[in-house]
Design a protein around this motif. Structure first.
Motif, PDB file in Angstrom:
ATOM      1  N   GLY A 193      10.529   0.232  32.075  1.00  0.00           N
ATOM      2  CA  GLY A 193      11.585  -0.603  33.003  1.00  0.00           C
ATOM      3  C   GLY A 193      11.078  -2.103  31.612  1.00  0.00           C
ATOM      4  O   GLY A 193      10.002  -2.122  31.167  1.00  0.00           O
ATOM      5  N   LEU A 194      12.168  -2.965  31.253  1.00  0.00           N
ATOM      6  CA  LEU A 194      11.270  -3.973  30.061  1.00  0.00           C
ATOM      7  C   LEU A 194      11.939  -4.849  30.664  1.00  0.00           C
ATOM      8  O   LEU A 194      13.203  -5.389  31.320  1.00  0.00           O
ATOM      9  CB  LEU A 194      12.920  -3.637  28.384  1.00  0.00           C
ATOM     10  CG  LEU A 194      12.507  -3.977  26.880  1.00  0.00           C
ATOM     11  CD1 LEU A 194      10.637  -3.471  27.002  1.00  0.00           C
ATOM     12  CD2 LEU A 194      13.025  -3.471  26.183  1.00  0.00           C
ATOM     13  N   THR A 195      10.866  -5.817  30.074  1.00  0.00           N
ATOM     14  CA  THR A 195      11.294  -7.827  29.897  1.00  0.00           C
ATOM     15  C   THR A 195      12.172  -7.823  30.008  1.00  0.00           C
ATOM     16  O   THR A 195      12.713  -7.245  28.868  1.00  0.00           O
ATOM     17  CB  THR A 195      10.215  -8.507  29.706  1.00  0.00           C
ATOM     18  OG1 THR A 195       9.525  -7.859  28.779  1.00  0.00           O
ATOM     19  CG2 THR A 195       8.930  -7.998  30.769  1.00  0.00           C
ATOM     20  N   PRO A 196      13.223  -9.130  29.805  1.00  0.00           N
ATOM     21  CA  PRO A 196      14.246  -9.605  28.978  1.00  0.00           C
ATOM     22  C   PRO A 196      13.895 -10.163  27.803  1.00  0.00           C
ATOM     23  O   PRO A 196      14.456 -10.727  26.925  1.00  0.00           O
ATOM     24  CB  PRO A 196      15.038 -10.710  30.284  1.00  0.00           C
ATOM     25  CG  PRO A 196      14.064 -10.319  31.567  1.00  0.00           C
ATOM     26  CD  PRO A 196      13.164  -9.841  31.440  1.00  0.00           C
TER      27      PRO A 196
ATOM     28  N   LEU B 261       7.471  -6.835  26.367  1.00  0.00           N
ATOM     29  CA  LEU B 261       6.677  -6.222  27.861  1.00  0.00           C
ATOM     30  C   LEU B 261       7.365  -4.672  28.266  1.00  0.00           C
ATOM     31  O   LEU B 261       8.812  -4.850  28.823  1.00  0.00           O
ATOM     32  CB  LEU B 261       6.335  -7.047  29.157  1.00  0.00           C
ATOM     33  CG  LEU B 261       4.737  -7.526  28.373  1.00  0.00           C
ATOM     34  CD1 LEU B 261       4.914  -8.531  30.078  1.00  0.00           C
ATOM     35  CD2 LEU B 261       4.021  -7.395  28.333  1.00  0.00           C
ATOM     36  N   LEU B 262       6.718  -3.404  27.959  1.00  0.00           N
ATOM     37  CA  LEU B 262       7.351  -2.428  28.681  1.00  0.00           C
ATOM     38  C   LEU B 262       6.837  -1.919  29.492  1.00  0.00           C
ATOM     39  O   LEU B 262       4.893  -1.896  29.402  1.00  0.00           O
ATOM     40  CB  LEU B 262       7.488  -1.166  27.607  1.00  0.00           C
ATOM     41  CG  LEU B 262       8.135   0.187  27.878  1.00  0.00           C
ATOM     42  CD1 LEU B 262       9.657  -0.050  28.395  1.00  0.00           C
ATOM     43  CD2 LEU B 262       7.839   1.680  27.059  1.00  0.00           C
ATOM     44  N   LEU B 263       7.001  -1.290  30.524  1.00  0.00           N
ATOM     45  CA  LEU B 263       6.064  -1.277  32.440  1.00  0.00           C
ATOM     46  C   LEU B 263       6.294   0.434  31.923  1.00  0.00           C
ATOM     47  O   LEU B 263       8.422   1.411  32.540  1.00  0.00           O
ATOM     48  CB  LEU B 263       6.701  -1.638  32.959  1.00  0.00           C
ATOM     49  CG  LEU B 263       5.351  -1.150  34.563  1.00  0.00           C
ATOM     50  CD1 LEU B 263       4.653  -1.571  34.062  1.00  0.00           C
ATOM     51  CD2 LEU B 263       6.377  -1.912  35.735  1.00  0.00           C
ATOM     52  N   SER B 264       6.325   1.475  31.812  1.00  0.00           N
ATOM     53  CA  SER B 264       6.309   3.158  31.355  1.00  0.00           C
ATOM     54  C   SER B 264       5.747   3.493  33.362  1.00  0.00           C
ATOM     55  O   SER B 264       4.434   3.450  33.605  1.00  0.00           O
ATOM     56  CB  SER B 264       6.058   3.586  31.232  1.00  0.00           C
ATOM     57  OG  SER B 264       5.002   3.561  30.146  1.00  0.00           O
TER      58      SER B 264
ATOM     59  N   VAL C  26       7.624   6.547  42.789  1.00  0.00           N
ATOM     60  CA  VAL C  26       8.510   5.301  42.591  1.00  0.00           C
ATOM     61  C   VAL C  26      10.475   6.098  41.586  1.00  0.00           C
ATOM     62  O   VAL C  26       9.733   6.798  40.908  1.00  0.00           O
ATOM     63  CB  VAL C  26       8.228   4.713  41.071  1.00  0.00           C
ATOM     64  CG1 VAL C  26       8.980   3.339  41.042  1.00  0.00           C
ATOM     65  CG2 VAL C  26       6.828   3.448  41.370  1.00  0.00           C
ATOM     66  N   THR C  27      10.532   5.779  42.398  1.00  0.00           N
ATOM     67  CA  THR C  27      12.034   6.049  42.671  1.00  0.00           C
ATOM     68  C   THR C  27      12.715   5.331  41.994  1.00  0.00           C
ATOM     69  O   THR C  27      14.679   5.648  41.384  1.00  0.00           O
ATOM     70  CB  THR C  27      13.021   6.543  43.838  1.00  0.00           C
ATOM     71  OG1 THR C  27      12.330   5.182  44.653  1.00  0.00           O
ATOM     72  CG2 THR C  27      11.926   7.679  44.409  1.00  0.00           C
ATOM     73  N   ALA C  28      12.621   3.835  41.518  1.00  0.00           N
ATOM     74  CA  ALA C  28      14.046   2.706  40.945  1.00  0.00           C
ATOM     75  C   ALA C  28      12.556   1.735  40.456  1.00  0.00           C
ATOM     76  O   ALA C  28      11.789   1.427  40.912  1.00  0.00           O
ATOM     77  CB  ALA C  28      15.117   2.619  42.498  1.00  0.00           C
ATOM     78  N   LEU C  29      13.707   0.938  39.015  1.00  0.00           N
ATOM     79  CA  LEU C  29      12.388  -0.128  38.830  1.00  0.00           C
ATOM     80  C   LEU C  29      13.389  -1.099  38.219  1.00  0.00           C
ATOM     81  O   LEU C  29      14.397  -0.072  37.400  1.00  0.00           O
ATOM     82  CB  LEU C  29      11.552   0.543  37.423  1.00  0.00           C
ATOM     83  CG  LEU C  29      10.611  -0.852  37.133  1.00  0.00           C
ATOM     84  CD1 LEU C  29      10.274  -1.440  37.452  1.00  0.00           C
ATOM     85  CD2 LEU C  29      10.309   0.104  35.744  1.00  0.00           C
ATOM     86  N   ALA C  30      13.451  -2.034  38.453  1.00  0.00           N
ATOM     87  CA  ALA C  30      14.282  -3.061  37.936  1.00  0.00           C
ATOM     88  C   ALA C  30      13.838  -4.848  37.079  1.00  0.00           C
ATOM     89  O   ALA C  30      12.808  -5.075  38.730  1.00  0.00           O
ATOM     90  CB  ALA C  30      15.322  -3.725  38.095  1.00  0.00           C
ATOM     91  N   PHE C  31      13.839  -5.315  36.538  1.00  0.00           N
ATOM     92  CA  PHE C  31      12.670  -6.888  35.905  1.00  0.00           C
ATOM     93  C   PHE C  31      14.460  -7.789  36.420  1.00  0.00           C
ATOM     94  O   PHE C  31      15.145  -7.081  35.731  1.00  0.00           O
ATOM     95  CB  PHE C  31      12.349  -6.617  34.756  1.00  0.00           C
ATOM     96  CG  PHE C  31      11.535  -6.172  34.337  1.00  0.00           C
ATOM     97  CD1 PHE C  31      10.165  -7.296  34.137  1.00  0.00           C
ATOM     98  CD2 PHE C  31      11.168  -4.666  34.100  1.00  0.00           C
ATOM     99  CE1 PHE C  31       8.419  -6.282  34.206  1.00  0.00           C
ATOM    100  CE2 PHE C  31       9.974  -4.614  34.287  1.00  0.00           C
ATOM    101  CZ  PHE C  31       8.215  -5.072  33.500  1.00  0.00           C
TER     102      PHE C  31
END
Length: 899
Positions: free
Chosen positions: A62-65, A69-72, A99-104
């Motif tokens: 996931g990536l912040t707008p 920042l990148l969250l892996s 973890v099955t889904a991720l969204a910022f």
């Protein structure tokens, strides 16, 4: 020789599993590759790999707008928060489940994760409102709240544009609407009606409509309305409450209708109302909502499309197909590829650097030969003429000619300028070639086979078999020509190595007796020494002239490492990993690099026989053989849990299918044959410059390089560098080099230009010669810009000539990094040449006229000299006596000479 090699890039694999991400500006694409993340710059056509590595394969990123920042998150739920701009991991965290889904959220303050049936919202440990990018609050993750309600895994999460609400799509056939904080009059809502798992749910741009897509190809449009019969009743009853019985309801139903294929992934772009869906047969379709108009449909793969996403502008679509390792970026308006990359979908066998060090060629069991550009990280060409696994590849020392050997019984020669196969060599009988070597002159190619014990030799010019060398009593496993070109060395499973004098009349061979089967051989670049790796883990060194053993070392303890899930013994007692399958000398011949069926690559000194450094190929626990000790809880009565076939227990019907062929050992998807791939190194190679080496491993093509950046620049720490002090150094001290470097440190265009023009032309070679290497690229780019703008043509050409003369070797060694600057210089010089040619063509008659006038002036001056020489002490010419060139008298010609 320097040994501080560090991991720099990962090639050969572009996508493994998980989701893809576009950067906020849409110019970069983030792709999970095993336990690492690769970043593809779609504008500059380059790629790089972030330096951190997970302990398992990455499932979600996931990536912040803001894109900083990148969250892996890996398969075990372990997360790494990375500063993308500085490429530094700043925080580790564990969600303690898959973890099955991720969204910022669009605000950048929260992110939502799907942990099986549970959905959690967490605060982002950053300061989104900070003016400086990358400024962080180093605080741990704080959980905002948790939601329960789904009966199966959450597969997709989507936020509203105002970050107040978010949707969760689940395998339980429903979509739910949640609020970030408590909202007055809002209650979590369930959207049900699909007959199969929901793969995606999105808000429209005005947030008045919700679109959901299910696995069976159904697209539902939801609106917050009253039922139809209720609307008709309200027309008659105006006193009824307006909000009574208002609900999210299905107002439209559409279907993709793709036959037997099902929807694997989907994405929606709210600003342009574009809906794209990827199917299990490799086809994707693009639709315009809400009318569901089909824009186009295209087949881009032979297997499932696992993920699709759209960049912020809605112009580019990114697709990932894990089974074949494909990554595609498609511009749907122009219907053209922005990026089309695919790695080897079977294990790599060999690699070789091109003579200029700018490319790496890899061969694999899938029968493909790929050419990788080191600077960009992309595959630039793929050869598919071989019909079976390609086992060896080698360059001719002169020219861009590549030779490859294959199990299909052919040796092929490739022209890497025109990218074509121009010669094919075959044996009188059908053989599967396992090794190959090319004479340094490029005139002779030799190959060995596991089927025959003879060595076949061909002429490159004619393609005919010149000879068959007999002598080995077992399969030939390794071949190498001496760099001097006078002998050929072969290694066999009969525990002997032979040195052949193939160009002499006798063609004698000198056998070298060893204690075990030979796995690989290497000849030192000076052709004085031979290194042999055997099955018992020994490295022996022999002289080429006398065929005497001069040294040896035991590499069993160094090579062994990592315990496979099926091993009954510890890593130190397993024999399968205690040998080196591939060895290579360094460019200067002082070191030798060795790798095998383990997670280690060893670098040895040839003179002292001491291991200088040990490189760990991978720490990915998803691969078998990366951990030293096995967990006893994973051992069951039926064997290791990792080897148990749980495919028949999958919930989805297509996942329960077993498409494997009975008895198949290779080819196709590696995951169809084994639960876990084994970590190993099949080939290693040093770059011609000696500044890097690469290794073909299970995860891809790993490149290790030396850090050549200047560690200390004395001007970096000087706080007194100002424009005033720079001009003082220039005007008063006349220290042009120091002034130029100070101007580059301040990076003010006007100041740099002033210092640049103040350097005398006679001092240019001295200034350029002492210039630190770190400033060469900036000076070269600046001089090129000045060449296009400045009227001082010769002055700029003197700078370019001095840069090429003084730093030509460095520019050649770093041509990949300096490619942009060199192109700018070439364009500037070509533009200057064209302008001078055009100017000369337009003024050719004027130039002839001026030259003729110069000749007449010389004649008149000679006449005057004769008069003066005759003894006239006083000579005076009246202006009226001078006749102009056109025959008229006037005062515009000669200037009077007075005594």
């Amino acid at each position: 020789m320097k040994t501080d090699f560090k991991f720099s890039n990962l090639l050969g694999t572009v996508y493994c599993q998980g989701n893809l991400l576009f950067s906020p500006d849409g110019t970069h694409l983030y792709s999970p590759v095993g336990n690492r993340v690769s970043v593809f710059n779609l504008v500059e056509n380059k790629s790089y790999t972030l330096p951190f590595a997970h302990r398992k394969n990455i499932d979600r990123i996931g990536l912040t707008p803001r894109g900083n920042l990148l969250l892996s998150i890996d398969e075990d739920g372990h997360a790494i928060l990375t500063n993308v701009l500085r490429r530094i991991s700043i925080y580790h965290f564990s969600f303690r489940s898959k973890v099955t889904a991720l969204a910022f959220s669009p605000s950048g303050r929260h992110f939502a994760v799907g942990l099986g049936r549970r959905t959690e919202v967490w605060q982002v440990p950053s300061t989104p409102d900070a003016n400086t990018e990358g400024e962080l609050e180093f605080a741990p993750f704080v959980r905002h709240h948790s939601h329960m309600g789904h009966f199966d895994d959450v597969r997709y999460i989507e936020w509203s544009t105002d970050s107040r609400f978010f949707l969760t799509a689940s395998k339980d056939l429903t979509t739910r609407i949640w609020s970030l904080d408590a909202e007055e009059g809002f209650q979590p809502t369930v959207l049900s009606g699909h007959k199969q798992a929901v793969v995606g749910a999105w808000f429209s741009e005005d947030q008045e409509t919700i679109y959901t897509v299910s696995k069976d190809g159904a697209v539902f449009t939801w609106k917050y309305v009253k039922p139809k019969n209720r609307i008709e009743d309200d027309r008659m009853d105006e006193d009824d409450d307006e909000d009574a019985d208002m609900r999210w309801r299905i107002v439209e139903r559409h279907y993709f209708m793709q036959g037997s294929a099902h929807v694997r992934c989907a994405s929606f772009h709210a600003a342009s109302n574009l809906l794209v869906a990827g199917y299990s047969d490799g086809i994707f379709a693009l639709y315009e909502m809400p009318d569901f108009n089909n824009i186009h449909k295209l087949s881009i793969s032979q297997n499932d499309i696992d993920f699709v996403t759209i960049n912020q502008s809605g112009e580019w679509l990114a697709f990932g197909a894990s089974k074949l390792g494909q990554l595609l970026v498609w511009e749907w308006q122009s219907e053209s590829y922005i990026l089309k990359q695919q790695g080897h979908f079977d294990s790599m066998n060999s690699l070789v650097y091109s003579p200029d060090g700018q490319r790496i060629i890899t061969t694999a069991d899938d029968g493909k030969i790929k050419v990788w550009d080191i600077e960009s990280g992309f595959c630039i060409v793929t050869f598919t003429e071989h019909t079976s696994g390609v086992t060896a590849c080698e360059f001719a020392k002169k020219g861009n000619v590549l030779f490859t050997a294959s199990l299909d019984g052919s040796i092929r020669a490739w022209d890497l300028i025109r990218y074509r196969n121009f010669r094919t060599f075959t044996a009188p009988t059908r053989l599967s070639f396992s090794c190959m070597s090319v004479d340094p002159s490029g005139e002779v190619v030799a190959a060995g086979s596991l089927d025959s014990f003879d060595i076949h030799i061909w002429s490159v010019q004619t393609g005919q078999v010149l000879d068959q060398l007999a002598g080995h009593e077992g399969p030939v496993s390794a071949l190498a020509f001496a760099p001097s070109g006078d002998s050929l060395v072969s290694g066999s499973w009969d525990r002997t190595a032979r040195i052949w004098s193939i160009f002499s009349r006798t063609q004698t061979s000198e056998p070298l007796q060893l204690q075990a089967d030979i796995l690989d051989i290497a000849v030192r670049p000076d052709s004085q020494q031979l290194a042999v790796s055997t099955l018992d883990g020994q490295l022996t060194f022999w002289t080429m002239s006398d065929a005497e053993q001069v040294a040896g070392l035991d590499g069993r303890r160094d090579a062994s490492g990592g315990r496979k899930i099926s091993d009954r013994r510890t890593a130190a007692n397993v024999s399968g990993t205690k040998s080196f399958n591939t060895i290579r000398y360094s460019t200067d011949g002082s070191c030798i690099l060795a790798g095998g069926n383990s997670k280690y690559i060893c670098l040895y000194s040839v003179t002292t026989m001491v291991m200088l450094k040990k490189f760990t190929v991978s720490v990915n626990l998803s691969l078998s053989g990366t951990q030293e000790f096995l967990n006893s809880k994973l051992l069951t009565e039926a064997g290791p849990a990792g080897e148990l076939d749980s495919q028949g227990e999958e919930s989805d019907r297509e996942n329960r299918r077993d498409a494997r062929l009975p008895g198949s050992k290779r080819g196709g998807d590696p995951s169809a044959r084994k639960k876990q791939a084994e970590v190993r190194v099949t080939s290693v190679g040093f770059s011609p410059a000696g500044t890097a080496f690469c290794a073909a491993s299970t995860e891809g093509l790993l490149i290790y390089s030396l850090d050549q950046t200047v560690q200390f620049d004395p001007f970096d720490l000087n706080m007194e560098i100002t424009p005033t002090s720079t001009l003082a150094v220039l005007d008063q001290e006349k220290d042009y080099l120091k002034a130029l470097v100070m101007a580059f440190r301040l990076n003010e265009a006007g100041l740099i230009k002033r210092v640049f023009q103040a350097v005398p032309h006679t001092e240019i070679p001295l200034v350029v010669g002492d210039l630190p290497t770190v400033y060469v690229s900036r000076l070269l780019r600046f001089v090129a810009a000045q060449t296009e703008e400045s009227p001082h043509i010769e002055f700029c050409l003197l700078w370019i000539k001095a840069l090429v003369d003084k730093h030509g070797a460095w520019l050649g060694a770093n041509r990949g990094k300096m490619d942009v600057e060199l192109r700018v210089v070439s364009r500037a010089v070509s533009k200057m040449k064209d302008e001078i040619r055009r100017l000369a063509d337009e003024n050719v008659y004027m130039v002839d006229y001026l030259l003729s006038q110069a000749d007449k002036g010389q004649q008149k001056s000679v006449t005057l000299d004769k008069v003066i020489a005759n003894g006239n002490e006083s000579v005076s010419l009246d202006m009226q006596d001078v006749v102009s060139d056109d025959g008229s008298e006037g005062s515009d010609g000669w200037i009077g000479l007075d005594d």
